[in-house]
Design an enzyme around this catalytic site. Structure first.
Site, PDB file in Angstrom:
ATOM      1  N   GLN A 297      62.085   7.836 100.654  1.00 16.50           N
ATOM      2  CA  GLN A 297      62.728   7.116 101.903  1.00 16.50           C
ATOM      3  C   GLN A 297      61.613   6.277 102.523  1.00 16.50           C
ATOM      4  OE1 GLN A 297      63.694  10.104 104.823  1.00 16.50           O
ATOM      5  NE2 GLN A 297      65.770   9.833 104.072  1.00 16.50           N
TER       6      GLN A 297
ATOM      7  N   PHE B 169      52.005   8.842  98.732  1.00 15.99           N
ATOM      8  CA  PHE B 169      50.915   9.653  98.837  1.00 15.99           C
ATOM      9  C   PHE B 169      51.034  11.204  98.728  1.00 15.99           C
ATOM     10  CE2 PHE B 169      49.537   5.899 101.741  1.00 15.99           C
ATOM     11  CZ  PHE B 169      49.248   5.268 100.739  1.00 15.99           C
TER      12      PHE B 169
ATOM     13  N   GLU C 296      58.440  16.103  98.509  1.00 14.52           N
ATOM     14  CA  GLU C 296      58.070  15.176  97.595  1.00 14.52           C
ATOM     15  C   GLU C 296      57.605  15.564  96.169  1.00 14.52           C
ATOM     16  OE1 GLU C 296      57.594  14.959 100.772  1.00 14.52           O
ATOM     17  OE2 GLU C 296      58.913  13.623 101.338  1.00 14.52           O
TER      18      GLU C 296
ATOM     19  N   HIS D 243      54.079   4.150 108.201  1.00 19.14           N
ATOM     20  CA  HIS D 243      55.229   3.389 107.593  1.00 19.14           C
ATOM     21  C   HIS D 243      55.199   2.085 106.961  1.00 19.14           C
ATOM     22  CE1 HIS D 243      56.907   7.145 109.224  1.00 19.14           C
ATOM     23  NE2 HIS D 243      58.002   7.014 108.946  1.00 19.14           N
TER      24      HIS D 243
ATOM     25  N   GLU E  55      65.796  12.249  99.156  1.00 23.18           N
ATOM     26  CA  GLU E  55      66.193  12.648 100.746  1.00 23.18           C
ATOM     27  C   GLU E  55      67.394  11.800 101.437  1.00 23.18           C
ATOM     28  OE1 GLU E  55      62.247  12.234 102.402  1.00 23.18           O
ATOM     29  OE2 GLU E  55      61.609  13.989 101.098  1.00 23.18           O
TER      30      GLU E  55
END
Ligand SMILES: Cc1ncc(C[n+]2csc(CCOP(=O)(O)OP(=O)(O)O)c2C)c(N)n1
Lengths: 326, 331
Positions: A80, A86, A58, A128, A29
């Site tokens: 990213q 996952f 993804e 994140h 990305e």
């Protein structure tokens, strides 16, 4: 030697491999504008046939890399953020990782997956901040986590040249760190640990972003008269078990310092390794300082309780040497 | 419809007959415990794999599904090595590591049957991209069922194929059911090929019980892909005459009426097509049948005499490059 930042060193490694081998292509990305910096300027040099900005898909771009690899390309896939593993998990572990074995050894799948900002930074909260490498190790996926700029370049290049899928975790906390990087073409081979600091009394095995923390802790311990050896496995699978075991046999004390969750984490695996193969040399139970098994919280005081810290490492080292049970 | 040679027309029948008889032999062998586990039979759907794969060249690539025997045979897979794989023997395509759901032959462009619904479509896109990057005009076909059209990986792959104009053909085998789930309940569309419009690609629906119709649709889509026109979606309306897999009977589940099955059986391509060949005096199907029988007899004999793999081999073949301690032993 030149000093480069970790991410610059990786970028240099990627460009070198792309110049060396025209079958290397890059997918991910926003890779043309390179939000992370790894692929800055790449489209200008290599052009659109080799550089693909993907949609937010993804599973599909991970699977596409598998198909392209089986057909002779060497894709580099950039995720990213860490949690995207996952989202792509089936294509990683059920497809890329299993296909060669399931096909009875037919074909090779030379894909490199880069998690350009893995682990926690500050205040990014639960989705994140993950460091999900144990999931991949569990599936037998080759996985490296360089901690110095020199290794960042060398291991990335080695990963791209490897004929199997390899996941490269570059910890967010290390991307901006600077260090010496050799001139010219070199690779850091998979399967060799680095002794980051030699010592005689205690072995600290530190992983990824915790290596600098472990080195700082070793300084503190030195002032207390304790000589700690710090080992950076850097290649998690294949793992250089011999270097780890040799250190444990020398010091008799092992503390594991790992930035993944505790249960079934990498430290659990290493603890079993030492129990299996260095039992006779151990003079105290192996200790582990890891993440807690909760999502990383947002607020700073909460975050610092969940993540492994230098203070807790120091406590564990002192306790281990004093024979105090955890 | 394009002009088909006699050889092609007879070839269609030979392939369909081989698939049908292969599947029937597999069931016999499962019942005799000569093949372990279960298999997803392709009985009823033979015209789809046959029509599509006969529109491909040997260097084209397919990705297949959990119901893959037909695709593999139609792409030129060797019945001997397939049968050996089903029996878990060393001479099998995957040396006993894959079984029914994973047969692959990279040299024949068979990038694997796949146990995960929809997962093969992104892989086909990758093969298509590689062909283009190497300056070849190869095409990749992704086979998938109606159930797979509700799977994210497949929808993502349709989009990737479309934005990058990859030389790929998405072949939907609409047999009406995903195990017990009727596509009428699982999709708001009457025509699954309508999904193609959302990705800006042509979506064609053909009679999947008619090998010539499938072939014609596939030929168009493959020609378009090969000439740089990008992907297409080909829906083939078909039916499986048997259960989802060989163990279904034992489950005692019912989700289709006998009338419905009987209605589709009237259109069995292994009845209608040989009748058509006979009528036009293109060939005597009985001669083909006999030849197919001999091939399968030989395949079963070959598989039976191939040895089982040595147990010590179980850790071989996972990595192209191994290291000490890799793969880890379990003991
Ligand atoms: C992603 C995924 N979900 C569920 C399953 C279990 N499963 C195997 S086959 C199947 C039905 C697939 O239906 P369809 O795509 O229509 O193919 P068909 O079996 O009709 O050929 C299901 C649900 C699976 N293998 N993979």
């Amino acid at each position: 030697m030149r000093e480069l930042r970790y991410l610059e060193a990786m970028r240099e490694g990627l460009f070198e491999e792309m110049r060396r081998d025209s079958s290397v292509i890059v997918l991910g990305e926003d890779v043309r504008h390179s939000v992370r910096g790894l692929t800055k300027g790449i489209i200008g040099e290599f052009g659109p046939a080799r550089i693909y900005d993907t949609p937010i898909s993804e599973a599909a771009f991970t699977g596409l890399a598998t198909g392209a690899a089986l057909a002779g390309m060497r894709p580099v896939v950039e995720y990213q953020i860490n949690a995207l593993l996952f989202v792509a998990f089936d294509q990683l572990v059920d497809q890329a990782q299993k296909l060669r074995y399931m096909m009875g050894g037919q074909g090779t799948i030379p894909v490199t997956y880069v998690i350009t900002a893995s682990g926690a930074r500050r205040a990014l909260a639960g989705q994140h901040s993950d460091h999900p490498y144990p999931l991949l190790l569990h599936m037998g996926m080759k996985t490296v986590m360089p901690t110095t700029p020199e290794d960042a370049k060398g291991l990335f290049k080695a990963a791209i040249r490897e004929d199997d899928p390899v996941v490269v975790f570059s910890p967010a906390a290390l991307l901006a760190t600077k260090g010496p990087v050799p001139d010219g073409d070199y690779v850091t081979p998979l399967g060799r640990a680095r002794v980051a600091r030699a010592g005689a009394d205690l072995t600290i095995v530190a992983v990824g972003p915790l290596v600098p923390e472990a080195l700082a802790a070793a300084e503190t311990l030195a002032q207390e008269g304790i000589s700690a050896e710090v080992i950076d496995p850097r290649s998690l699978l294949p793992l250089d078990a011999e270097t780890l075991l040799a250190s444990a046999r020398k010091t008799g004390h092992v503390v594991l310092f790992d930035d993944s969750n505790r249960t079934c984490g990498f430290a659990a695996e290493l603890a079993a390794l030492f129990a299996d193969r260095a039992w006779e040399a151990l003079r105290a139970p192996v200790r582990r300082i890891t993440r807690a098994d909760v999502p990383v919280p947002f607020s700073t005081p909460l975050e610092s309780v969940v993540l492994p810290s230098r203070e807790r490492l120091l406590e564990a080292c002192r306790g281990c040497l004093a024979g105090v049970k955890a | 419809m394009g002009e088909l040679s006699r050889d092609q027309l007879v070839g269609f029948y030979r392939t369909m007959r081989t698939i049908r008889r292969f599947e029937q032999r597999v069931v016999e062998l499962i019942n005799r415990n000569e093949i372990p586990g279960a298999a997803h039979e392709y009985v009823g759907e033979e015209a789809v794999a046959t029509g599509v794969c006969h529109a491909l060249r040997p260097d084209d690539v397919i990705t297949s599904t959990h119901r893959g025997h037909g695709h593999i045979l139609a792409k030129g897979g060797d019945p001997r090595r397939m049968m050996a794989e089903l029996m878990g023997k060393t001479a099998g395509y995957n040396r006993g590591r894959g079984g029914s759901m994973h047969i692959a032959d990279l040299e024949l462009g068979i990038f694997g049957a796949n146990g995960i619904v929809g997962a093969g479509a992104p892989i086909a896109c990758g093969a298509a991209m590689a062909a283009r990057l190497k300056g070849r005009d190869g095409v990749a076909v992704a086979f998938f069922g109606d159930g797979a059209t509700n799977q994210g990986a497949l929808l993502e792959a349709l989009n990737l194929g479309a934005i990058w104009k990859l030389p790929v053909v998405f072949v939907c085998e609409n047999n009406g059911y995903a195990i017990t789930a009727s596509i009428r309940e699982m999709s708001p569309l009457q025509r699954l090929a309508d999904r193609a419009a959302a990705f800006g690609m042509p979506g064609d629906t053909v009679d999947g019980m008619d090998v010539r119709a499938v072939h014609e649709g596939a030929r168009r889509a493959v020609a378009r892909a090969r000439s740089g026109g990008g992907p297409s979606f080909l829906e083939c309306r078909t039916y499986r005459f048997v259960g989802h897999f060989t163990a279904e009977k034992a489950l005692g589940i019912r989700y289709r009426s006998d009338e419905e099955i009987e209605e589709w059986r009237q259109r069995d391509p292994l009845v209608t097509y040989p009748a058509w060949l006979r009528e036009r005096q293109i060939c005597d199907p009985a001669e083909v049948d006999e030849a197919v029988e001999a091939v399968l007899e030989d395949a079963v004999a070959f598989a039976r005499q191939s040895p089982l793999p040595a147990a010590e081999e179980a850790l071989d073949g996972m990595y192209a490059t191994t290291y000490p301690g890799l793969p880890a032993r379990g003991w």
